[in-house]
Design an enzyme around this catalytic site. Structure first.
Site, short mmCIF file in Angstrom:
data_model
loop_
_atom_site.label_atom_id
_atom_site.label_comp_id
_atom_site.label_asym_id
_atom_site.label_seq_id
_atom_site.Cartn_x
_atom_site.Cartn_y
_atom_site.Cartn_z
N PRO A 108 -0.55 1.07 -0.23
CA PRO A 108 -0.45 2.37 -0.87
C PRO A 108 0.88 2.60 -1.57
CG PRO A 108 -0.38 2.55 1.54
CD PRO A 108 -0.14 1.15 1.18
N GLU A 109 0.80 3.16 -2.75
CA GLU A 109 1.97 3.62 -3.49
C GLU A 109 2.01 5.14 -3.38
OE1 GLU A 109 2.22 1.74 -7.35
OE2 GLU A 109 0.84 0.17 -6.75
#
Length: 273
Positions: free
Chosen positions: A2-3
DNA sequence: CCAGTATCCTGCAGGC
DNA sequence: TGCCTGCAGGATACTG
């Protein structure tokens, strides 16, 4: 995995189910993540306490406890948070479970164990080795003003610099490629050799692509989902990431894939200078 | 200080 | 079917 947009999506979903809930019990697995979980401290710090609205800093989540202190969570490459009914079977690689006073429990699942979960005492945020060196929040209105001086004098590839969390905290490998494409900047260009107005365009593109992705609930490539299992919808709107060989949406030249700083990078040789 | 590489770990897809 | 290789959305320790 995840960013920033994915972590923000997770944060918002958690807010709907965690705020005001009491932690009834904590279960900690034996395997360390990036740091050891610290079972006794974690259990002691959370059991019986009420949770507040979660916060996000870069790609980190802070699950704040009423009365001070937070559970610091980072999902690394393969981590995810899952909210499920207490009786439901837990996935493999579940390392941490917070049983809530609702019917739900929050699970931290992370096969590769590049993630992190650790207890932060009140006021420890400024001291934590991971948190304290984080740079600017990319959605901060000050980014366009700050980016020129962050890139000035740097010879490293601009994409590598965008991924450096000490400069800007939250951009990851997908959105770095996407923002550079939107701005028309070649990923390999040395950070200090980008014209003033292109840097400005880049700052705008970073903010725009992150905001768009947050709005879409993040990008699901293979396995990202929010804590309730909802996938993100931004994958269909990726212009270059994962699209090697496909036509550039702007000029139809084939999208290229190459390695920059050891990471897969997608770009258009015609549009990006 | 900066730039570049190696490394942590598991799962999956693809080639043979 | 099995075995091998390469790749994966991240951060950091180390080298020069």
């Amino acid at each position: 995995m995840p960013e920033l947009p994915e972590v923000e999506t997770i944060r918002r979903a958690l807010a709907r189910h965690l705020v005001g809930r009491r932690v009834a019990a904590v279960e900690v697995g034996p395997k360390p993540l990036r740091r050891p979980l610290g079972q006794p401290l974690l259990t002691l710090a959370l059991t019986g306490h009420t949770l507040l609205e979660p916060r996000r800093r870069g790609k980190f989540l802070l699950l704040d406890r009423a009365g001070g202190g937070s559970l610091l969570v980072h999902l690394g490459m393969s981590g995810r948070l899952q909210l499920a009914a207490c009786g439901r079977p837990r996935p493999p690689h579940t390392h941490l479970v917070l049983r809530l006073d609702s019917d739900l429990e929050l699970r931290l699942v992370d096969p590769r164990r590049f993630g992190l979960a650790s207890w932060l005492a009140a006021g420890a945020e400024a001291v934590d080795p991971s948190l304290r060196q984080l740079g600017l929040e990319p959605l901060d209105p000050g980014l366009p003003a700050a980016l020129p001086r962050l890139l000035a004098g740097r010879r490293a590839a601009v994409k590598t610099l965008l991924l450096d969390q000490r400069l800007v905290a939250g951009v990851g490998n997908i959105y770095a490629s996407e923002a550079l494409w939107r701005a028309g900047v070649r990923p390999t260009r040395p950070g200090g050799f980008i014209s003033r107005d292109r840097v400005a365009r880049l700052a705008g593109a970073v903010q725009q692509v992150l905001a768009d992705a947050v709005e879409a609930g993040g990008t699901t490539l293979r396995d990202f989902s929010d804590p309730l299992g909802e996938p993100g919808l931004f994958a269909v709107r990726l212009d270059v990431y994962g699209r090697a060989g496909e036509p550039c949406p702007s000029c139809a030249a084939p999208v290229r894939r190459s390695l920059v700083g050891g990471r897969s990078t997608f770009w258009c040789a015609r549009c990006q200078r």
